[in-house]
Design a protein around this motif. Structure first.
Motif, PDB file in Angstrom:
ATOM      1  N   ASN A   1      10.718  -5.802  -2.222  1.00  0.00           N
ATOM      2  CA  ASN A   1      10.077  -6.300  -3.435  1.00  0.00           C
ATOM      3  C   ASN A   1       8.917  -5.358  -3.755  1.00  0.00           C
ATOM      4  N   HIS A   2       8.931  -4.734  -4.937  1.00  0.00           N
ATOM      5  CA  HIS A   2       7.958  -3.676  -5.210  1.00  0.00           C
ATOM      6  C   HIS A   2       6.519  -4.189  -5.176  1.00  0.00           C
ATOM      7  N   ARG A   3       6.301  -5.480  -5.410  1.00  0.00           N
ATOM      8  CA  ARG A   3       4.932  -5.998  -5.357  1.00  0.00           C
ATOM      9  C   ARG A   3       4.367  -5.961  -3.945  1.00  0.00           C
ATOM     10  N   PHE A   4       5.239  -5.999  -2.960  1.00  0.00           N
ATOM     11  CA  PHE A   4       4.800  -6.003  -1.564  1.00  0.00           C
ATOM     12  C   PHE A   4       4.791  -4.608  -0.949  1.00  0.00           C
ATOM     13  N   SER A   5       5.158  -3.623  -1.734  1.00  0.00           N
ATOM     14  CA  SER A   5       5.125  -2.242  -1.252  1.00  0.00           C
ATOM     15  C   SER A   5       4.415  -1.348  -2.266  1.00  0.00           C
ATOM     16  N   SER A   6       3.501  -1.950  -3.047  1.00  0.00           N
ATOM     17  CA  SER A   6       2.745  -1.194  -4.052  1.00  0.00           C
ATOM     18  C   SER A   6       1.269  -1.544  -3.970  1.00  0.00           C
ATOM     19  N   LEU A   7       0.435  -0.569  -4.308  1.00  0.00           N
ATOM     20  CA  LEU A   7      -0.988  -0.795  -4.443  1.00  0.00           C
ATOM     21  C   LEU A   7      -1.297  -1.263  -5.855  1.00  0.00           C
ATOM     22  N   GLN A   8      -2.400  -1.959  -5.997  1.00  0.00           N
ATOM     23  CA  GLN A   8      -2.895  -2.318  -7.320  1.00  0.00           C
ATOM     24  C   GLN A   8      -4.087  -1.402  -7.611  1.00  0.00           C
ATOM     25  N   VAL A   9      -3.859  -0.420  -8.467  1.00  0.00           N
ATOM     26  CA  VAL A   9      -4.826   0.647  -8.687  1.00  0.00           C
ATOM     27  C   VAL A   9      -5.500   0.463 -10.045  1.00  0.00           C
ATOM     28  N   THR A  10      -6.835   0.568 -10.055  1.00  0.00           N
ATOM     29  CA  THR A  10      -7.626   0.345 -11.259  1.00  0.00           C
ATOM     30  C   THR A  10      -7.932   1.648 -11.965  1.00  0.00           C
ATOM     31  N   ASN A  11      -7.770   1.652 -13.269  1.00  0.00           N
ATOM     32  CA  ASN A  11      -8.179   2.779 -14.103  1.00  0.00           C
ATOM     33  C   ASN A  11      -9.650   2.593 -14.459  1.00  0.00           C
TER      34      ASN A  11
ATOM     35  N   GLN B   1     -11.526   4.083 -16.529  1.00  0.00           N
ATOM     36  CA  GLN B   1     -11.908   4.246 -17.927  1.00  0.00           C
ATOM     37  C   GLN B   1     -11.742   2.964 -18.740  1.00  0.00           C
ATOM     38  N   ASN B   2     -10.633   2.258 -18.525  1.00  0.00           N
ATOM     39  CA  ASN B   2     -10.391   1.073 -19.352  1.00  0.00           C
ATOM     40  C   ASN B   2     -10.232  -0.221 -18.556  1.00  0.00           C
ATOM     41  N   GLY B   3     -10.316  -0.145 -17.227  1.00  0.00           N
ATOM     42  CA  GLY B   3     -10.247  -1.344 -16.399  1.00  0.00           C
ATOM     43  C   GLY B   3      -8.858  -1.890 -16.188  1.00  0.00           C
ATOM     44  N   SER B   4      -7.837  -1.225 -16.717  1.00  0.00           N
ATOM     45  CA  SER B   4      -6.466  -1.694 -16.515  1.00  0.00           C
ATOM     46  C   SER B   4      -6.033  -1.462 -15.074  1.00  0.00           C
ATOM     47  N   MET B   5      -4.990  -2.176 -14.665  1.00  0.00           N
ATOM     48  CA  MET B   5      -4.489  -2.044 -13.302  1.00  0.00           C
ATOM     49  C   MET B   5      -2.984  -1.830 -13.330  1.00  0.00           C
ATOM     50  N   LYS B   6      -2.501  -1.027 -12.378  1.00  0.00           N
ATOM     51  CA  LYS B   6      -1.078  -0.728 -12.299  1.00  0.00           C
ATOM     52  C   LYS B   6      -0.580  -0.864 -10.868  1.00  0.00           C
ATOM     53  N   TRP B   7       0.716  -1.185 -10.757  1.00  0.00           N
ATOM     54  CA  TRP B   7       1.384  -1.171  -9.460  1.00  0.00           C
ATOM     55  C   TRP B   7       1.767   0.281  -9.156  1.00  0.00           C
ATOM     56  N   ILE B   8       1.274   0.819  -8.039  1.00  0.00           N
ATOM     57  CA  ILE B   8       1.614   2.179  -7.622  1.00  0.00           C
ATOM     58  C   ILE B   8       2.364   2.093  -6.305  1.00  0.00           C
ATOM     59  N   PRO B   9       3.658   2.508  -6.261  1.00  0.00           N
ATOM     60  CA  PRO B   9       4.404   2.417  -5.002  1.00  0.00           C
ATOM     61  C   PRO B   9       3.753   3.234  -3.897  1.00  0.00           C
ATOM     62  N   THR B  10       3.804   2.698  -2.707  1.00  0.00           N
ATOM     63  CA  THR B  10       3.186   3.366  -1.562  1.00  0.00           C
ATOM     64  C   THR B  10       4.093   3.266  -0.346  1.00  0.00           C
ATOM     65  N   HIS B  11       3.814   4.074   0.643  1.00  0.00           N
ATOM     66  CA  HIS B  11       4.525   3.994   1.921  1.00  0.00           C
ATOM     67  C   HIS B  11       3.818   2.946   2.776  1.00  0.00           C
ATOM     68  N   VAL B  12       4.555   1.975   3.252  1.00  0.00           N
ATOM     69  CA  VAL B  12       3.961   0.852   3.969  1.00  0.00           C
ATOM     70  C   VAL B  12       4.176   1.009   5.463  1.00  0.00           C
ATOM     71  N   ASN B  13       3.100   0.889   6.198  1.00  0.00           N
ATOM     72  CA  ASN B  13       3.173   0.787   7.656  1.00  0.00           C
ATOM     73  C   ASN B  13       3.129  -0.704   7.988  1.00  0.00           C
ATOM     74  N   ILE B  14       4.230  -1.244   8.483  1.00  0.00           N
ATOM     75  CA  ILE B  14       4.312  -2.683   8.711  1.00  0.00           C
ATOM     76  C   ILE B  14       3.241  -3.175   9.677  1.00  0.00           C
ATOM     77  N   ASP B  15       2.787  -2.289  10.562  1.00  0.00           N
ATOM     78  CA  ASP B  15       1.750  -2.681  11.525  1.00  0.00           C
ATOM     79  C   ASP B  15       0.385  -2.877  10.862  1.00  0.00           C
ATOM     80  N   ASP B  16       0.244  -2.392   9.624  1.00  0.00           N
ATOM     81  CA  ASP B  16      -0.992  -2.630   8.886  1.00  0.00           C
ATOM     82  C   ASP B  16      -1.010  -4.005   8.224  1.00  0.00           C
TER      83      ASP B  16
END
Length: 490
Positions: free
Chosen positions: A78-88, A90-105
């Motif tokens: 599920n992309h929501r569980f493997s993405s960061l929520q990154v803030t812009n 300049q305008n305060g918007s937020m986006k899902w950015i896919p990331t590599h997940v270490n399950i131990d984290d």
């Protein structure tokens, strides 16, 4: 079992500006980023920064490696569980950015104190401590804490924690239940009672029923606007003070017999929800009576005409069927698609304990025959579009703060289930971070019904007593049913 290979964690800044390169991604990868929905973004505003906690008691010893292995093949798809929520910035918007997940984290095995006085108290304190700190934004906003410790209710406890921006309680509960199977059939998903429902629908087959829906909706609208502007609940020992959303919570669980609830339901020809709300209403009076009388049981200073309301949440989806929810685009399963109604509790003594249930049914019937949950959902979206995130966040906070508690009641699996091969003893979802001192979440599972209390201890220093009041209220209401003779009609 083979060890789970570690995935390379991504170190990424939580802010970026247009044109910047995100560390760890190729330029083409950024094209796949998705913006957070307005409702998800709203849960990052002050006063609405809410976390959902899912407590699952298990009947067997917990094997962490099995959980990690299965989470990789469920949650991380599920992309929501493997993405960061990154803030812009300049305008305060937020986006899902896919990331590599270490399950131990994300999966932690708690260190058990061998000298603890009480295992139940240890688990309770551990979960309370989770509410003291947020999940770091440098990783997807969820985690799992495993307490491999026997308590009075289970052989081990799992505590999932999700930021509310990932989805509402229905989305996240469906995700958890999609990872379970019937204990009697390891290949079958569990079933929920009433898997199909008509959200926000009311009987409008006649002129008077249409008029009733419009009138109830109008009254609800007036109360909603009044609550935003000035109407605040009575200051009682259950009403939180300003800043309550920033304080830690105490989570207390009380299991009662679902058969007792059904007995009252059948005898009084009401719904299970009516009985649950009636029992809660009776429990509130018992608790407040004790807090106001301060040991003097003959004389009480409990005020007349207490205004005590809950924010009662409604699922606006067309179905509650459990299905594969790793695909966030299917059937509108994901997102924050909930509306709410302002539900008044009548606080006072009753000569007949069954009047608590009758009063609850009368109020619930009016709420069902209105468009209040749909209105609050669309109103929030309208304010977001017209006035922006800050205004919507402040109005949201004002409504919640001016009421006394959050209340939610959902059906759980009807049969025994297993979670990644571990048989489940109970399920107990809740929240923290809301601007109320109290939340009561009620969920059924097989033959039990669980009251889950999330309480600010500064306001409610004795949540266990409130649990006892709820249990005792059910006992009194059941006894009244059995002694009244109305059971002979059924």
């Amino acid at each position: 079992m083979a060890a789970i290979p570690a995935l390379n964690p991504l170190k990424i800044r939580t802010n970026y500006t247009n044109g910047e390169t995100i560390e760890g991604f190729k330029k083409g990868d950024i094209d796949h980023e998705q913006p957070l929905s307005p409702m998800s973004r709203l849960f990052h505003e002050p006063g609405s920064n809410v976390y959902i906690v899912g407590i699952i008691g298990l009947k067997t010893k917990i094997q962490p490696d099995i959980f990690k292995h299965n989470l990789v093949h469920t949650f991380l798809k599920n992309h929501r569980f493997s993405s960061l929520q990154v803030t812009n910035k300049q305008n305060g918007s937020m986006k899902w950015i896919p990331t590599h997940v270490n399950i131990d984290d994300h999966v932690f095995v708690a260190q058990i104190d061998p000298n603890m006085e009480s295992s139940d108290k240890f688990v309770e304190d551990f979960i309370s401590n989770l509410s003291r700190s947020p999940i770091e934004s440098t990783k997807p906003l969820w985690d799992l804490h495993i307490l491999d410790l026997k308590t009075s209710e289970a052989e081990g406890t799992c505590v999932f924690r999700f930021h509310h921006s990932l989805g509402d309680g229905v989305s996240l509960m469906n995700l958890l239940l999609s990872c379970t199977r019937k204990a009697s059939d390891p290949k079958a998903l569990p079933t929920l009672p009433g898997s199909i429902k008509k959200s926000g629908a009311a009987d409008v087959s006649s002129f008077w029923s249409r008029f009733g829906v419009l009138w109830n909706s109008f009254v609800a609208l007036v109360m909603f606007v009044s609550t935003i502007l000035f109407l605040e609940d009575t200051k009682t020992p259950m009403k939180g003070s300003k800043g309550v959303e920033h304080r830690p919570r105490r989570f207390v669980i009380k299991n009662v017999s679902l058969d007792d609830i059904k007995l009252v339901k059948t005898a009084m020809n009401v719904t299970i929800n009516d009985v649950v709300v009636g029992v809660t209403q009776a429990g509130f009076y018992r608790y407040l009576h004790r807090r106001y009388c301060e040991g003097d049981t003959e004389n009480t200073n409990i005020p007349d005409n207490i205004r005590l309301r809950s924010t009662l949440f409604f699922n606006l989806r067309a179905t509650t069927k459990i299905e594969d929810v790793t695909d966030t685009s299917r059937h509108g399963t994901w997102g924050n698609k909930i509306g709410y109604a302002l539900h008044p509790f009548k606080i006072g003594p009753r000569k007949d304990p069954l009047d608590y249930v009758r009063d609850a049914k009368a109020v619930m019937d009016r709420k069902k025959a209105s468009l209040e949950p749909l209105f609050t959902y669309f109103f929030a979206n309208l304010v977001l579009k017209l006035f922006g995130m800050k205004v919507a966040g402040k109005l949201n906070h004002k409504v919640f703060y001016n009421t006394t508690l959050w209340f939610s009641n959902v059906p759980g699996p009807q049969e025994e289930i297993s979670f990644f091969g571990h048989e489940v003893a109970y399920i107990a979802p809740s929240c923290y971070g809301q601007p109320n001192a109290l939340m009561i979440h009620v969920v059924s599972y097989v033959d039990k019904l669980t009251f889950v209390i999330s309480a600010d201890e500064e306001t409610i220093p004795n949540p266990h007593e409130l649990c006892h009041d709820l249990e005792e209220s059910l006992r009194i209401i059941k006894a009244s049913v059995c002694s009244s003779g109305i059971m002979s009609k059924y």
